[in-house]
Design a protein around this motif. Structure first.
Motif, PDB file in Angstrom:
ATOM      1  N   LYS A 110       9.266  64.644   0.473  1.00 47.12           N
ATOM      2  CA  LYS A 110       9.822  63.863  -0.625  1.00 47.12           C
ATOM      3  C   LYS A 110       8.735  63.113  -1.375  1.00 47.12           C
ATOM      4  O   LYS A 110       8.750  63.043  -2.613  1.00 47.12           O
ATOM      5  N   GLN A 124      17.983  63.698  -4.717  1.00 45.69           N
ATOM      6  CA  GLN A 124      19.370  63.637  -4.267  1.00 45.69           C
ATOM      7  C   GLN A 124      19.549  64.156  -2.851  1.00 45.69           C
ATOM      8  O   GLN A 124      20.331  63.615  -2.073  1.00 45.69           O
ATOM      9  N   ASP A 125      18.810  65.214  -2.482  1.00 41.51           N
ATOM     10  CA  ASP A 125      19.001  65.821  -1.167  1.00 41.51           C
ATOM     11  C   ASP A 125      17.732  66.575  -0.753  1.00 41.51           C
ATOM     12  O   ASP A 125      16.935  66.972  -1.609  1.00 41.51           O
ATOM     13  N   VAL A 126      17.576  66.761   0.557  1.00 41.33           N
ATOM     14  CA  VAL A 126      16.421  67.479   1.111  1.00 41.33           C
ATOM     15  C   VAL A 126      16.904  68.431   2.194  1.00 41.33           C
ATOM     16  O   VAL A 126      17.706  68.049   3.052  1.00 41.33           O
ATOM     17  N   ASN A 127      16.437  69.678   2.127  1.00 44.61           N
ATOM     18  CA  ASN A 127      16.823  70.675   3.129  1.00 44.61           C
ATOM     19  C   ASN A 127      15.619  71.518   3.515  1.00 44.61           C
ATOM     20  O   ASN A 127      14.763  71.827   2.672  1.00 44.61           O
ATOM     21  N   TRP A 146      10.402  73.112   2.315  1.00 49.37           N
ATOM     22  CA  TRP A 146      11.332  72.018   2.028  1.00 49.37           C
ATOM     23  C   TRP A 146      11.885  72.187   0.621  1.00 49.37           C
ATOM     24  O   TRP A 146      11.127  72.348  -0.342  1.00 49.37           O
ATOM     25  N   GLU A 149      16.117  68.535  -3.809  1.00 49.63           N
ATOM     26  CA  GLU A 149      17.079  68.620  -4.905  1.00 49.63           C
ATOM     27  C   GLU A 149      17.136  67.294  -5.648  1.00 49.63           C
ATOM     28  O   GLU A 149      17.175  66.222  -5.031  1.00 49.63           O
ATOM     29  N   GLU A 151      18.739  64.755  -8.923  1.00 49.53           N
ATOM     30  CA  GLU A 151      19.950  64.444  -9.673  1.00 49.53           C
ATOM     31  C   GLU A 151      19.810  64.933 -11.110  1.00 49.53           C
ATOM     32  O   GLU A 151      18.707  65.149 -11.613  1.00 49.53           O
ATOM     33  N   LYS A 157      15.278  71.653  -8.654  1.00 49.25           N
ATOM     34  CA  LYS A 157      14.888  71.712  -7.245  1.00 49.25           C
ATOM     35  C   LYS A 157      13.390  72.000  -7.155  1.00 49.25           C
ATOM     36  O   LYS A 157      12.874  72.841  -7.887  1.00 49.25           O
TER      37      LYS A 157
END
Length: 237
Positions: A110, A124-127, A146, A149, A151, A157
């Motif tokens: 991040k 917004q999100d991490v995967n 990684w 994502e 907003e 992304k």
């Protein structure tokens, strides 16, 4: 030519036109999109900060590395302002301490993304992705990675290599439209990137046959019209 020959030419032309008409429409739409699109925007350059200068380090620990492991390749990298050696394309070694780093954490990923992406885009999100299929937007690249994502309506992304922390690429809404149209343009519905597949070759031949049958039909009907005019002229005389 006899009437039945003209009939079969017309039927073949109509059949070929229906067969490849939809694909010709896709070729035209995608071609227009490509010619009217800025590739820098498709690549996502407008989401990125201007490149900053990297710090420099000395090579005081090179001898230590050489004594403890066999080195085939080595590259200097900076992760969150910390200097590392990327050794043998497999392991990170901290320059100052010599300690190995086995993976990039979610928080580090991040932080790397924030350092590359403009500040108005919020995470917004991490995967963590360990596998992707042939249609994934991150296909054909090193894994694990990684996926960060952001907003916003752009569906932005970013992808960060989970082994060495490299910022790989960004994907967004316009890129996905480009990717879909590229698939229809190349007619590679499996991997999207093969421009020499059997399907596009076959449709190229069908397209040539369609145009050829159209020209042939034009000359056949023109010849018949000339004959009719000639007969009418002879009757009047």
């Amino acid at each position: 030519m006899r009437k039945n020959n003209k009939y079969y030419i017309r039927k073949a032309h109509r059949f070929l036109g229906v067969l490849i008409g939809i694909q010709f429409l896709f070729w035209t739409i995608s071609g227009l999109y490509f010619t009217w699109t800025d590739l820098d925007e498709i690549h996502g350059d407008h989401f990125l900060k201007e490149a900053s200068e990297q710090n420099s380090v000395n090579s005081q620990n090179l001898n230590l590395l050489s004594d403890t492991m066999e080195i085939h390749s080595m590259e200097l990298k900076f992760l969150n302002q910390e200097a590392y050696y990327w050794v043998n394309d497999s392991i990170l070694i901290h320059v100052a301490s010599g300690d190995p780093k086995t993976e990039i954490s979610a928080e580090e990923a991040k932080s790397i993304a924030r350092d590359k992406i403009k500040p108005e885009y919020k995470i917004q999100d991490v995967n963590l992705l360990t596998e992707t299929d042939a249609h994934h937007e991150y296909r054909g690249r090193d894994l694990p990675v990684w996926q960060i994502e952001f907003e916003g309506g752009e569906s932005l992304k970013a992808y960060i290599d989970a082994q060495n922390g490299d910022f790989q690429t960004v994907r967004h809404r316009d890129w996905r439209w480009f990717d879909f149209l590229w698939m229809t343009h190349t007619m590679d519905y499996e991997t999207r990137d093969d421009f020499n597949n059997t399907l596009i070759r076959a449709f190229s031949v069908f397209g040539l046959l369609t145009v050829s049958s159209g020209f042939l039909l034009f000359f056949v009907t023109t010849k018949r019209k000339r004959k009719k005019k000639s007969k009418k002229s002879q009757k009047k005389n």
